[in-house]
Design a protein around this motif. Sequence first.
Motif, short mmCIF file in Angstrom:
data_model
loop_
_atom_site.label_atom_id
_atom_site.label_comp_id
_atom_site.label_asym_id
_atom_site.label_seq_id
_atom_site.Cartn_x
_atom_site.Cartn_y
_atom_site.Cartn_z
N ARG A 50 0.83 -1.03 -0.07
CA ARG A 50 0.08 0.12 0.12
C ARG A 50 1.10 1.21 -0.12
O ARG A 50 0.60 2.24 -0.78
CB ARG A 50 -0.98 -0.02 1.19
CG ARG A 50 -1.90 1.21 1.24
CD ARG A 50 -2.86 0.97 2.11
NE ARG A 50 -3.43 2.31 2.60
CZ ARG A 50 -3.25 3.33 3.47
NH1 ARG A 50 -2.19 3.13 4.08
NH2 ARG A 50 -3.79 4.29 3.45
N VAL A 51 1.90 1.09 0.50
CA VAL A 51 2.85 2.48 0.70
C VAL A 51 3.49 2.62 -0.52
O VAL A 51 3.78 3.51 -0.99
CB VAL A 51 3.92 2.27 1.97
CG1 VAL A 51 4.93 3.42 1.97
CG2 VAL A 51 3.26 2.15 3.24
N ARG A 52 3.89 1.65 -1.29
CA ARG A 52 4.41 1.63 -2.55
C ARG A 52 3.46 2.52 -3.67
O ARG A 52 3.96 3.19 -4.38
CB ARG A 52 4.87 0.46 -3.15
CG ARG A 52 6.17 -0.43 -2.68
CD ARG A 52 6.42 -1.50 -3.19
NE ARG A 52 7.39 -2.21 -2.49
CZ ARG A 52 7.26 -3.35 -1.60
NH1 ARG A 52 5.90 -3.94 -1.48
NH2 ARG A 52 8.12 -4.07 -0.96
N LYS A 53 2.28 2.07 -3.46
CA LYS A 53 0.90 2.51 -4.37
C LYS A 53 1.18 3.93 -3.99
O LYS A 53 0.89 4.72 -4.77
CB LYS A 53 -0.10 1.81 -4.05
CG LYS A 53 -0.21 0.39 -4.59
CD LYS A 53 -1.47 -0.21 -4.53
CE LYS A 53 -1.46 -1.78 -4.90
NZ LYS A 53 -2.69 -2.54 -4.57
N LEU A 54 1.25 4.17 -2.53
CA LEU A 54 0.90 5.79 -2.25
C LEU A 54 2.26 6.55 -2.62
O LEU A 54 1.91 7.75 -3.17
CB LEU A 54 0.95 5.99 -0.89
CG LEU A 54 -0.40 5.45 -0.12
CD1 LEU A 54 -0.25 5.28 1.31
CD2 LEU A 54 -1.64 6.30 -0.67
N ILE A 55 3.28 6.03 -2.81
CA ILE A 55 4.59 6.77 -3.43
C ILE A 55 4.41 6.82 -4.79
O ILE A 55 4.66 8.12 -5.26
CB ILE A 55 5.91 5.74 -2.75
CG1 ILE A 55 5.97 5.82 -1.25
CG2 ILE A 55 7.04 6.39 -3.51
CD1 ILE A 55 6.63 7.06 -0.88
N ARG A 56 4.08 6.04 -5.57
CA ARG A 56 3.95 5.84 -6.91
C ARG A 56 3.03 6.95 -7.37
O ARG A 56 3.22 7.63 -8.05
CB ARG A 56 3.67 4.67 -7.34
CG ARG A 56 4.44 3.63 -7.39
CD ARG A 56 4.28 2.40 -8.43
NE ARG A 56 3.06 1.63 -8.17
CZ ARG A 56 2.93 0.63 -7.43
NH1 ARG A 56 4.10 -0.06 -6.95
NH2 ARG A 56 1.85 0.10 -7.13
N LYS A 57 1.90 7.07 -6.56
CA LYS A 57 0.76 8.07 -6.75
C LYS A 57 1.26 9.56 -6.53
O LYS A 57 1.18 10.51 -7.54
CB LYS A 57 -0.38 7.87 -6.10
CG LYS A 57 -1.63 8.68 -6.41
CD LYS A 57 -2.76 8.25 -5.67
CE LYS A 57 -3.92 9.10 -5.88
NZ LYS A 57 -5.10 8.90 -5.03
#
Length: 128
Positions: free
Chosen positions: A90-97
């Motif tokens: 989830r953190v990776r997704k937030l960073i990518r966004k």
Amino acid sequence: MTNPFGEAGTADYVMLTTFRKDGTPVGTPLWAVEDGGKLYVWTETESWKVKRLRRDPSVTVQACDLRGKKVHGAVVSGTGRVLEAEETDRVRKLIRKKYWLTGPIVVYGSLLRRGKAGTIGIEITPAA
């Protein structure tokens, strides 16, 4: 919900400070994403900051520049929690966004180089 981290909640980089056994502060500039009243950062699993957090969850965060040389805004005390693998996704997704151009490139490169187990997310909850 309001941002409890002030400038650190909206900054591109934050200085995450963890503490050694003797209480010496150690700061590291990192990407950070505020979501739901908590701040999330992403780092290497075997980094010293992760080892320090597992021993002492006390942290401070403050907005800074890319190199961590210029800090600004209020220092916010909080508690850091090292996340599990599913939560780190989830953190990776937030960073990518948030970091829409460089974020996906860095996350993808890290996954190729280290695999999923090579990086880990940290959740920071502000002090009451």
